[in-house]
Design an enzyme around this catalytic site. Structure first.
Site, mmCIF file in Angstrom:
data_model
loop_
_atom_site.group_PDB
_atom_site.id
_atom_site.type_symbol
_atom_site.label_atom_id
_atom_site.label_comp_id
_atom_site.label_asym_id
_atom_site.label_seq_id
_atom_site.Cartn_x
_atom_site.Cartn_y
_atom_site.Cartn_z
ATOM 1 N N HIS A 1 1.744 4.392 -2.887
ATOM 2 C CA HIS A 1 2.005 6.137 -2.745
ATOM 3 C C HIS A 1 3.373 6.474 -3.270
ATOM 4 O O HIS A 1 3.404 7.457 -4.119
ATOM 5 C CB HIS A 1 1.981 6.300 -1.197
ATOM 6 C CG HIS A 1 0.463 6.241 -0.862
ATOM 7 N ND1 HIS A 1 -0.619 6.972 -1.164
ATOM 8 C CD2 HIS A 1 0.009 5.352 0.332
ATOM 9 C CE1 HIS A 1 -1.518 6.568 -0.338
ATOM 10 N NE2 HIS A 1 -1.208 5.769 0.625
ATOM 11 N N HIS B 1 0.787 -1.151 0.112
ATOM 12 C CA HIS B 1 0.040 0.066 0.076
ATOM 13 C C HIS B 1 0.957 1.381 0.007
ATOM 14 O O HIS B 1 0.678 2.255 -0.815
ATOM 15 C CB HIS B 1 -0.835 0.015 1.427
ATOM 16 C CG HIS B 1 -1.806 1.060 1.582
ATOM 17 N ND1 HIS B 1 -2.890 1.340 1.440
ATOM 18 C CD2 HIS B 1 -1.209 2.513 1.827
ATOM 19 C CE1 HIS B 1 -3.438 2.456 1.763
ATOM 20 N NE2 HIS B 1 -2.477 3.399 1.884
ATOM 21 N N GLU B 2 1.968 1.310 0.750
ATOM 22 C CA GLU B 2 2.905 2.334 1.245
ATOM 23 C C GLU B 2 3.691 2.648 -0.247
ATOM 24 O O GLU B 2 3.849 3.674 -0.660
ATOM 25 C CB GLU B 2 3.625 2.245 2.233
ATOM 26 C CG GLU B 2 2.898 2.630 3.625
ATOM 27 C CD GLU B 2 2.335 3.793 3.645
ATOM 28 O OE1 GLU B 2 2.722 4.783 3.109
ATOM 29 O OE2 GLU B 2 1.010 3.928 4.279
ATOM 30 N N ASP C 1 -5.724 8.721 3.777
ATOM 31 C CA ASP C 1 -5.479 9.312 2.470
ATOM 32 C C ASP C 1 -6.787 9.836 1.994
ATOM 33 O O ASP C 1 -6.404 10.860 1.070
ATOM 34 C CB ASP C 1 -5.292 8.015 1.601
ATOM 35 C CG ASP C 1 -4.222 7.260 1.881
ATOM 36 O OD1 ASP C 1 -2.916 7.636 2.357
ATOM 37 O OD2 ASP C 1 -3.889 5.852 1.924
#
Ligand code: ZN
Length: 366
Positions: A72, A68-69, A170
């Site tokens: 980004h 997930h990170e 987010d």
């Protein structure tokens, strides 16, 4: 204190584990081990298999958080944003980016990339489970099926939860980007933070009746929204100033051989809280009132400035933006910086008070 350590590098980004992450790891494994299907592995044939599966699922879960990170970070890197590191901690993952772009459509894509990764992982696991189960009937009773189901559900919840329109999720960033297309960045952050606070309030009230955990989460959301609002106002305002505009110019230095007693008297006379320590033309360190406070009164006559000063002095160039000074102070947890010119000699000193004064003057002009 060093609270996190590096475990590897992906896309050129150091991946770190925070000590709180090591604490949460067994907690998650225990949750999976003490719940029956479809939430855990308690009803497995042996306790050993139960704990092994629970532990593996926990590791995979945090790999998903890492992905997930990385979602980004990958998009951010494409816009030229430097990612200092990704740290896995108690509350999940955090990517520390040098600077989030002020371009709303870029921020929108960066913010959306993370939840998108989580949702894609979640739905992919469900689809894989569904496809295999329709081919092999017995598959639905295997522990792999169960594990994919658990990981799939959590990833979807993670993706959706992060889309909630509240900082520090987010969704808060998405909302700000949406506002920022219509107004200036400070106002946009303020609006997005307000929505986040209202949201936290509703979540808290809801939590009172249904689930006390929600109150805790609501609390974090509220704090996160306020912090983002404040930090953005400070940074954006300070971007309008150069270090040379706000620094104190008449730098008074002290000798490394001055006694602490004399230093105290000196501080009282000159009314500054911190001074560069110079020997001739060369900078040796920086000494502040906080350093003096750490010295027991009886030792003040014996010790000298060089015994208590900070030697790794953080400095920045005179033409840097004041916002950079603010970031340096926050990330290093210090109260003042030395300002140097192109030749490296000290031309000024900049404290938090100087930055606060600049903020106040700016607000007066509005
Ligand atoms: Zn995210």
């Amino acid at each position: 204190m060093n609270t996190s350590f590096q475990i590897g590098t992906i896309l050129g980004i150091p991946i770190k584990l925070h000590i709180t992450f090591l604490l949460i790891l067994p907690v998650f494994a225990l949750v999976f081990a003490t719940n029956p299907a479809p939430f855990g592995f308690q009803d497995q044939s042996s306790p050993l298999i139960n704990y092994l599966l629970s532990f593996t699922t926990t590791i995979f879960l945090f790999l998903c958080v890492l992905l997930h990170e990385l979602g980004h970070s990958y998009i951010a890197q494409r816009y030229g944003v430097e990612i200092k590191d990704i740290t896995l901690m108690l509350i999940g993952g955090v990517s520390s980016m040098e600077e989030i772009p002020r371009n709303p459509s870029q921020e929108l894509k960066i913010a959306f990339a993370g939840p998108l990764v989580s949702l894609v992982i979640g739905f992919t696991l469900f689809i894989v489970n569904f496809l295999i189960a329709s081919l092999i009937v017995s598959y639905a009773s295997t522990s792999i099926y169960l594990m994919f189901n658990i990981l799939g559900s959590i990833n979807i919840v993670l993706g959706l939860f992060n889309l909630l329109p509240a900082f520090p999720m987010d969704g808060g960033r998405l909302l700000r980007a949406w506002y920022a297309k219509r107004m200036n960045y400070i106002q946009a952050t303020h609006y997005a933070a307000s929505v986040g606070k209202i949201f936290a309030f509703i979540m808290g009230v809801f939590g009172l009746f249904y689930n006390p955990w929600l109150i805790l989460i609501a609390f974090f959301v509220y704090i996160g929204a306020s912090e983002e609002d404040k930090a953005t106002t400070v940074t954006v305002t300070l971007e309008k100033y150069l270090v040379s505009d706000v620094m104190t110019r008449d730098v008074i230095s002290v000798s490394p051989y001055m006694s602490i007693e004399n230093l105290l008297q000196f501080m009282l006379e000159h009314k500054h809280m911190g001074y560069p320590v110079m020997e001739g033309d060369s900078l040796k360190g920086i000494v502040t009132l906080t350093d003096v406070h750490k010295v027991p009164p009886l030792e003040r006559a014996v010790l000298q400035v060089r015994d208590i000063m900070t030697t790794d002095v953080i400095s920045l160039p005179v033409n840097a933006k004041a916002s950079e000074a603010f970031k340096l102070m926050v990330s290093n947890n210090i109260g003042r910086l030395l300002v140097v010119d192109s030749t490296g000699s000290v031309v000024g000193i900049l404290s938090r008070t100087d930055l606060m004064r600049a903020m106040m003057f700016y607000n007066e002009q509005l």
